[in-house]
Design a protein around this motif. Structure first.
Motif, mmCIF file in Angstrom:
data_model
loop_
_atom_site.group_PDB
_atom_site.id
_atom_site.type_symbol
_atom_site.label_atom_id
_atom_site.label_comp_id
_atom_site.label_asym_id
_atom_site.label_seq_id
_atom_site.Cartn_x
_atom_site.Cartn_y
_atom_site.Cartn_z
ATOM 1 N N LEU A 108 -2.658 13.067 54.735
ATOM 2 C CA LEU A 108 -2.127 14.407 54.538
ATOM 3 C C LEU A 108 -0.717 14.347 53.961
ATOM 4 N N LYS A 109 -0.486 15.149 52.938
ATOM 5 C CA LYS A 109 0.843 15.205 52.324
ATOM 6 C C LYS A 109 1.874 15.713 53.321
ATOM 7 N N LEU A 110 1.437 16.514 54.263
ATOM 8 C CA LEU A 110 2.318 17.053 55.286
ATOM 9 C C LEU A 110 3.019 15.932 56.075
ATOM 10 N N TYR A 111 2.342 14.809 56.256
ATOM 11 C CA TYR A 111 2.935 13.680 56.968
ATOM 12 C C TYR A 111 3.891 12.890 56.071
ATOM 13 N N TRP A 112 3.600 12.851 54.771
ATOM 14 C CA TRP A 112 4.401 12.044 53.858
ATOM 15 C C TRP A 112 5.707 12.718 53.469
ATOM 16 N N ILE A 113 5.765 14.044 53.453
ATOM 17 C CA ILE A 113 6.976 14.751 53.007
ATOM 18 C C ILE A 113 8.198 14.365 53.834
ATOM 19 N N PRO A 114 8.165 14.408 55.176
ATOM 20 C CA PRO A 114 9.363 13.985 55.925
ATOM 21 C C PRO A 114 9.695 12.506 55.738
ATOM 22 N N ILE A 115 8.673 11.675 55.580
ATOM 23 C CA ILE A 115 8.917 10.246 55.359
ATOM 24 C C ILE A 115 9.630 10.041 54.028
ATOM 25 N N ASP A 116 9.183 10.757 52.990
ATOM 26 C CA ASP A 116 9.838 10.654 51.683
ATOM 27 C C ASP A 116 11.290 11.112 51.744
ATOM 28 N N ILE A 117 11.536 12.217 52.413
ATOM 29 C CA ILE A 117 12.897 12.756 52.502
ATOM 30 C C ILE A 117 13.804 11.811 53.298
ATOM 31 N N ILE A 118 13.327 11.333 54.436
ATOM 32 C CA ILE A 118 14.134 10.425 55.265
ATOM 33 C C ILE A 118 14.409 9.116 54.519
ATOM 34 N N ALA A 119 13.395 8.579 53.847
ATOM 35 C CA ALA A 119 13.591 7.339 53.093
ATOM 36 C C ALA A 119 14.584 7.551 51.947
ATOM 37 N N GLY A 120 14.502 8.695 51.276
ATOM 38 C CA GLY A 120 15.462 8.995 50.209
ATOM 39 C C GLY A 120 16.878 9.099 50.738
ATOM 40 N N ILE A 121 17.042 9.736 51.878
ATOM 41 C CA ILE A 121 18.374 9.841 52.494
ATOM 42 C C ILE A 121 18.886 8.459 52.892
ATOM 43 N N LEU A 122 18.016 7.602 53.405
ATOM 44 C CA LEU A 122 18.435 6.241 53.780
ATOM 45 C C LEU A 122 18.893 5.449 52.559
ATOM 46 N N PHE A 123 18.193 5.597 51.425
ATOM 47 C CA PHE A 123 18.633 4.907 50.216
ATOM 48 C C PHE A 123 20.012 5.402 49.774
ATOM 49 N N LEU A 124 20.268 6.701 49.925
ATOM 50 C CA LEU A 124 21.590 7.232 49.573
ATOM 51 C C LEU A 124 22.658 6.787 50.565
ATOM 52 N N LEU A 125 22.297 6.684 51.846
ATOM 53 C CA LEU A 125 23.259 6.207 52.848
ATOM 54 C C LEU A 125 23.654 4.755 52.599
ATOM 55 N N VAL A 126 22.691 3.935 52.200
ATOM 56 C CA VAL A 126 23.007 2.541 51.882
ATOM 57 C C VAL A 126 23.986 2.498 50.722
ATOM 58 N N LEU A 127 23.790 3.362 49.759
ATOM 59 C CA LEU A 127 24.713 3.432 48.622
ATOM 60 C C LEU A 127 26.108 3.804 49.092
ATOM 61 N N PHE A 128 26.212 4.764 49.987
ATOM 62 C CA PHE A 128 27.493 5.219 50.506
ATOM 63 C C PHE A 128 28.189 4.131 51.323
ATOM 64 N N PHE A 129 27.474 3.488 52.237
ATOM 65 C CA PHE A 129 28.076 2.463 53.083
ATOM 66 C C PHE A 129 28.405 1.202 52.292
ATOM 67 N N ASN A 130 27.597 0.859 51.309
ATOM 68 C CA ASN A 130 27.886 -0.302 50.482
ATOM 69 C C ASN A 130 29.124 -0.044 49.636
ATOM 70 N N LYS A 131 29.332 1.199 49.198
ATOM 71 C CA LYS A 131 30.517 1.560 48.425
ATOM 72 C C LYS A 131 31.777 1.401 49.277
ATOM 73 N N GLN A 132 31.709 1.812 50.535
ATOM 74 C CA GLN A 132 32.851 1.651 51.428
ATOM 75 C C GLN A 132 33.175 0.173 51.631
ATOM 76 N N LYS A 133 32.160 -0.664 51.749
ATOM 77 C CA LYS A 133 32.366 -2.092 51.951
ATOM 78 C C LYS A 133 33.037 -2.706 50.731
ATOM 79 N N GLU A 134 32.610 -2.313 49.519
ATOM 80 C CA GLU A 134 33.203 -2.839 48.297
ATOM 81 C C GLU A 134 34.654 -2.401 48.164
#
Length: 122
Positions: free
Chosen positions: A77-103
């Protein structure tokens, strides 16, 4: 001699996050197959890059398992995948943010320990 592969997480994180946010829309099945491959590779690259950070390795290990193209996880069901997609997308952006702070902190430390030839005692 150790060989280390260095790469920037910025393009990987941006592309993966963008593809995950687009996945919320109703698209053909071929897009989701393509998405599985790209997100799996992106999660694997984040795991390699941040291997010292335990929580990031666990989170992106879960993402890699969910988006595994070899042995796919079907939630049907797409209903199950939508929150997973959103959370995974946010995690990829958070890694970008935290890696930028480290650099940025690494660049500040390098500037503090800068030496000049005229300052050295021979």
């Amino acid at each position: 001699m150790k060989s280390t592969i260095t790469f920037s997480l910025k393009p990987v994180s941006i592309i993966c996050a963008l593809l995950l946010f687009i996945a919320v829309l109703k698209l053909p099945i071929e897009y989701y197959t393509f998405l599985r491959i790209i997100i799996f590779i992106g999660a694997f690259l984040v795991i390699i890059s941040l291997s010292k950070k335990g929580i990031w390795v666990i989170l992106f290990g879960i993402i890699a398992i969910l988006f595994n193209p070899i042995i796919p996880v079907y939630l049907y069901l797409k209903l199950y995948w939508i929150p997973i997609d959103i959370i995974a997308g946010i995690l990829f952006l958070l890694v970008l943010f935290f890696n930028k702070q480290k650099e940025e902190s690494k660049n500040i430390e390098q500037k503090k320990h800068r030496e000049f030839k005229r300052d050295k005692i021979y």
